[in-house]
Design a protein around this motif. Structure first.
Motif, short mmCIF file in Angstrom:
data_model
loop_
_atom_site.label_atom_id
_atom_site.label_comp_id
_atom_site.label_asym_id
_atom_site.label_seq_id
_atom_site.Cartn_x
_atom_site.Cartn_y
_atom_site.Cartn_z
N PHE A 147 39.04 26.81 40.21
CA PHE A 147 39.14 28.14 39.61
C PHE A 147 39.94 28.15 38.33
O PHE A 147 40.05 29.17 37.69
CB PHE A 147 39.81 29.11 40.58
CG PHE A 147 38.97 29.38 41.78
CD1 PHE A 147 37.68 29.82 41.63
CD2 PHE A 147 39.48 29.19 43.04
CE1 PHE A 147 36.89 30.06 42.73
CE2 PHE A 147 38.71 29.44 44.14
CZ PHE A 147 37.42 29.87 43.99
N LEU A 204 38.95 37.28 33.53
CA LEU A 204 38.88 36.54 34.78
C LEU A 204 40.26 36.09 35.20
O LEU A 204 40.42 34.99 35.69
CB LEU A 204 37.95 35.34 34.63
CG LEU A 204 36.48 35.65 34.75
CD1 LEU A 204 35.65 34.48 34.31
CD2 LEU A 204 36.14 36.00 36.19
N GLY A 216 41.19 34.25 38.84
CA GLY A 216 41.08 32.88 39.31
C GLY A 216 42.13 31.97 38.70
O GLY A 216 42.10 30.77 38.91
N LYS A 271 32.16 27.47 36.93
CA LYS A 271 33.58 27.46 37.29
C LYS A 271 33.97 28.70 38.09
O LYS A 271 35.06 28.76 38.64
CB LYS A 271 34.44 27.42 36.02
CG LYS A 271 34.61 26.00 35.50
CD LYS A 271 35.74 25.95 34.49
CE LYS A 271 35.37 26.78 33.31
NZ LYS A 271 35.29 26.21 32.03
N TYR A 272 33.10 29.68 38.10
CA TYR A 272 33.41 30.94 38.79
C TYR A 272 32.34 31.19 39.85
O TYR A 272 31.52 32.09 39.73
CB TYR A 272 33.45 32.09 37.78
CG TYR A 272 34.24 31.75 36.55
CD1 TYR A 272 35.63 31.81 36.58
CD2 TYR A 272 33.62 31.34 35.38
CE1 TYR A 272 36.38 31.48 35.47
CE2 TYR A 272 34.36 31.00 34.26
CZ TYR A 272 35.73 31.06 34.31
OH TYR A 272 36.47 30.73 33.21
N LEU A 287 31.02 34.67 41.51
CA LEU A 287 30.47 35.83 40.80
C LEU A 287 29.21 36.38 41.46
O LEU A 287 29.01 37.60 41.52
CB LEU A 287 30.18 35.46 39.34
CG LEU A 287 31.42 35.29 38.47
CD1 LEU A 287 31.03 34.82 37.07
CD2 LEU A 287 32.22 36.58 38.38
#
Lengths: 108, 253
Positions: A88, A77, A80, B106-107, B110
């Motif tokens: 993020f 990831l 972010g 937190k994402y 998605l």
């Protein structure tokens, strides 16, 4: 009423202007590229990570029982990360997800 | 008495639920052996569904990492088994499922990434409509044109997101994709004018116009609405742009 007539004229004029340039109508692709930002399209790929990279490196735990305390593998990831807004931000360290895993484990 | 119907019923239940006993009446050299052999089918089923999800959501797989993805997928397969035999129609709610998992909040983008991937697959399998290209506009009287409506192309789909999912998707297609500022809202238009899928970012004006036209209103009504939102809305540019991407298949006067 006058307002809707004005609108109709405005809209018709705008369309006429757009299609008057014959060159812009030659190909669909040309029109699309002119008006939009293209996003490159390539084949679908799998997780690029192989042995030695982070995607593979997180597989040291058998996650079956406690899967839902995981956070996604940090480096996968990367998008972010760092300079993004707080929402993020990844855990400070890129291996943060593994550390969180320990912390968040159910105490059964 | 054992009927084929009841055997298939039992076998299907047992395939989907590893905690169930393998069906009686299956043959093997030994009882234990037949159970072990039945597990091969269980594994094949789970494995094929897992691969199917991975094939449908390659970017999600990449973002989450293999371990997380596989664990989540197994759980999803248990909770939401397929309702039909077509693998390309399996997994529509996987993104919702992922987004609800602890640790994923937190994402928040998605699920939208998943929607994009899901829609790519659906657009890929959509009907081969002919595309209505902008040149047709030159053949229609202006007054007729304003009162006309569009039929969206079967493969055309607009995804409006608060996050930069188009750029994120794009960056994952390259080995060293660039950083993406995710907090930028993006509208992604998926089309398939010929054989290949195309992804385009469209402006908020273009997305608003597309949404209006897909609701079945006339060009004039759609443009009037957009002008009421943005007085500088440029009907001609967006009409031509959307048509050029293959957003519509028919115009109805």
């Amino acid at each position: 009423m006058a307002n809707s007539t004005t609108n109709a004229a405005l809209i018709a004029g705008s369309i006429a202007l757009a299609i008057s340039g014959a060159s812009t109508l030659q190909t669909a692709e040309a029109a699309a590229k002119e008006k939009c930002y293209g996003i490159s399209l390539a084949g679908q790929n799998d997780c690029a990570a192989g042995p030695g990279t982070t995607c593979a490196g997180t597989s040291t735990v058998d996650y079956q029982g406690n899967a839902w305390t995981l956070v996604p593998a940090g480096d996968c990831l990367k998008y972010g990360a760092e300079d993004q807004v707080a929402e993020f931000e990844l855990p400070e360290d890129r291996v943060g997800s593994l550390e969180q895993l320990d912390r968040d484990l159910p105490t059964s | 008495m054992l009927t084929l119907d009841s055997f298939q019923h039992d076998a299907a239940l047992a395939l989907n639920d590893p905690t169930r006993q393998s069906p009686q009446n299956i043959a093997g050299r030994t009882i234990e052996g037949s159970s072990r052999r039945f597990n091969i089918y269980r594994n094949n089923r789970a494995g094929s569904l897992l691969e199917s999800l991975q094939g449908t959501y390659p970017v999600l797989h990449k973002l989450l990492g293999d371990d997380f993805f596989r664990t989540a997928a197994r759980q999803y397969i248990d909770e939401s088994p397929p309702s039909g035999p077509v693998l390309s129609e399996y997994g529509e709610r996987f993104g919702d499922f992922i987004q609800r998992l602890p640790g994923v909040s937190k994402y928040p983008y998605l699920n939208d990434v998943a929607k994009l991937e899901w829609q790519r697959l659906q657009s890929y399998h959509a009907a081969d409509d002919a595309v209505l290209f902008p040149a047709v506009l030159q053949t229609i009287e202006p007054s007729t044109l304003l009162a006309s409506r569009f039929t969206p192309h079967s493969a055309a789909h607009l995804i409006e997101s608060r996050w930069a999912i188009g750029s994120l998707w794009s960056s994952t297609q390259e080995p060293d994709g660039s950083q993406v500022n995710l907090s930028q809202a993006e509208n992604v238009l998926i089309t398939r004018p010929q054989f290949d899928l195309q992804l385009q970012l469209v402006s908020s004006d273009g997305a608003m116009f597309m949404r209006q036209l897909c609701n079945g209103v006339t060009i004039e009504q759609a443009a009037t609405h957009c002008l009421s939102v943005n007085a500088n809305f440029d009907t001609g540019t967006h009409l031509q742009g959307l048509m050029g991407m293959g957003a519509f298949s028919q115009i109805i006067h």
